[in-house]
Design an enzyme around this catalytic site. Structure first.
Site, PDB file in Angstrom:
ATOM      1  N   GLU A  62      39.899  44.057  36.634  1.00 10.72           N
ATOM      2  CA  GLU A  62      38.586  43.425  36.793  1.00 10.72           C
ATOM      3  C   GLU A  62      37.512  44.430  36.921  1.00 10.72           C
ATOM      4  O   GLU A  62      37.672  45.421  37.976  1.00 10.72           O
ATOM      5  CB  GLU A  62      38.691  42.434  38.125  1.00 10.72           C
ATOM      6  CG  GLU A  62      37.470  41.718  38.248  1.00 10.72           C
ATOM      7  CD  GLU A  62      37.476  40.773  39.500  1.00 10.72           C
ATOM      8  OE1 GLU A  62      37.464  41.504  40.606  1.00 10.72           O
ATOM      9  OE2 GLU A  62      37.521  39.786  39.585  1.00 10.72           O
ATOM     10  N   TYR A 107      30.369  40.608  34.247  1.00 11.91           N
ATOM     11  CA  TYR A 107      31.579  40.244  34.783  1.00 11.91           C
ATOM     12  C   TYR A 107      32.466  40.395  33.598  1.00 11.91           C
ATOM     13  O   TYR A 107      32.284  39.943  32.679  1.00 11.91           O
ATOM     14  CB  TYR A 107      31.691  39.000  35.461  1.00 11.91           C
ATOM     15  CG  TYR A 107      33.188  38.719  36.033  1.00 11.91           C
ATOM     16  CD1 TYR A 107      33.409  39.133  37.352  1.00 11.91           C
ATOM     17  CD2 TYR A 107      34.109  38.315  35.083  1.00 11.91           C
ATOM     18  CE1 TYR A 107      34.853  38.790  37.709  1.00 11.91           C
ATOM     19  CE2 TYR A 107      35.524  38.105  35.422  1.00 11.91           C
ATOM     20  CZ  TYR A 107      35.808  38.376  36.848  1.00 11.91           C
ATOM     21  OH  TYR A 107      37.119  38.301  37.250  1.00 11.91           O
TER      22      TYR A 107
END
Ligand code: GDP
Ligand code: MN
Length: 392
Positions: free
Chosen positions: A197, A109
């Site tokens: 992101e 992530y």
């Protein structure tokens, strides 16, 4: 402002983040054609909507033939995708992103956000990618790595390397990760982003690092100087009432009552809501026309408010500082001419050029109800409502 995954990938790729090859399709035929041009045995078909959680919602599929791509694509295009993030209304699928499939060894992530506490850009990363950040924070908070970037220095190489090591990367992946991190940071900073992101950022079988998903959102207040970013807006992904108000520079929130409000400044708008309630009425909306409102903008505000069928009276309450009462008055008159108003309108003007504003309204001969104070205006608006349910 949010953009689509394929747009974010194109931007990030330009700054140096490795992304899979792919293309956009608006029809099942285009999607099938892309499968053939990509030339691999497997491709990923992904619904392009402004939301995460598409995988779980059935908006992402690995396909092994052009026929499979065509079938999946025709099932998606034109429908709405309801994900955990969209709410029940979902988001319309108008386009797909078709890309070569990656062989995933590890999912990471990676996020860049604005940390309001330190007033700096912060990297949030985790060795456990694929999950949404909210779930990660709940289920595996220990895995979250946070790193604040000093704006005077930018993202330092030693920081990027440290982050790569803490994510468990080694060998050539460290260098690739440093390049990707620096690219994300530059994209964020140079384009006035609010968020970047990549979830997941994957390590492939062959050791290479690739952004499998990408999400970017931008500071709306900076769009005036980021023409290229502004052009990526997709109104098809927005609430139509919100888009209409936004297009005309208005801040609009729909409420349950029947008194339509056109007010300048959020503080005065809130005070007006309270006064309406106190006078026994209920506001139909919260509309702030902002400072320096031209007659055209006032006219658009009337259009917006009148598009709500519940509205039975309109209350215009202006305390003009940057605004000018004569402009507002002309806007009200223009609205009568262009929009056609058949319900009572109460106008309270105060501040810059108030005398001129009141004179314009008086001389117009229109059935506008005037008021001097906020309280008077609120009571007048409540009293002006049609009393068709007076028997109650
Ligand atoms: P999201 O659900 O909206 O966040 O969409 P993602 O782009 O993250 O895709 C969802 C999931 O699809 C990923 O977490 C992967 O598990 C899977 N996926 C996407 N692309 C590939 C790929 O190229 N290969 C494989 N094996 N899985 C993929
Ligand atoms: Mn994702």
């Amino acid at each position: 402002m949010d953009i689509h995954e394929h747009q974010a990938k194109a931007i990030l790729a330009r700054f140096g983040v490795p992304v899979p090859r792919g293309g956009v399709a608006f029809t099942p035929e285009q999607a099938a054609h892309l499968f053939r041009t990509l030339g691999g045995e497997v491709c990923v078909v992904k619904a392009q909507v402004h939301s995460g959680g598409r995988g779980e919602a059935g908006g992402v599929k690995l396909c092994r033939s052009d026929a499979e791509v065509r079938e999946f694509a025709s099932g998606l295009l034109g429908t709405t995708l309801v994900t955990k993030q969209t709410g029940a209304a979902g988001k319309r699928i108008d386009r797909l992103w078709i890309e070569e499939a990656s062989n995933i060894a590890r999912e990471l992530y990676l996020g860049f956000v604005l940390d309001r506490k330190s007033e700096r850009i912060m990297i949030v990363a985790s060795g456990h990618g694929g999950m949404e950040i909210e779930d990660l924070a709940e289920e595996d908070p220990e895995s979250l790595i946070r790193m604040v970037i000093d704006p005077a220095v930018g993202l330092a190489d030693y920081q990027a390397r440290e982050l790569a090591f803490r994510l468990g990367l080694s060998g050539q992946q460290v260098g690739q990760m440093v390049t990707a991190l620096r690219a994300c940071y530059r994209a964020y900073r140079d384009l006035d982003a609010m968020m970047v992101e990549i979830n997941p950022l994957v390590v492939c079988d062959d050791g290479s690092i690739v952004a499998l998903d990408a999400k970017m959102s931008f500071d709306t207040n900076a769009l005036f100087r980021r023409e290229e970013v502004a052009s990526l807006r997709d109104p098809g992904q927005e609430d139509p009432r919100e888009s209409f108000a936004h297009d005309h520079g208005l801040a609009y929130v729909g409420l349950d009552g029947d008194i339509g409000c056109i007010i300048n400044g959020a503080g005065l708008a809130m005070a007006s809501m309270d006064m309406i309630q106190l006078a026994g009425g209920a506001p139909a909306n919260f509309l702030d026309i902002g400072g320096g409102a031209s007659p055209e903008r006032v006219c658009q505000a009337f259009r917006t408010v009148l598009s709500d069928p519940n509205v039975s009276v309109i209350l215009v309450n202006i305390f003009a500082g940057i605004n000018r009462c004569d402009w507002i008055a002309n806007g009200v008159i223009q609205a009568y001419k262009e929009v056609g108003i058949e319900i009572p309108v109460v106008v309270r003007l105060s501040g810059t050029n108030v005398e001129a504003g009141r004179r314009i309204i008086r001389d117009s001969g229109l059935p506008i109800i005037g008021a001097d104070t906020l309280s008077e205006a609120a009571h007048a608006a409540v009293a002006a409502r049609p009393h068709t349910i007076a028997a109650e």
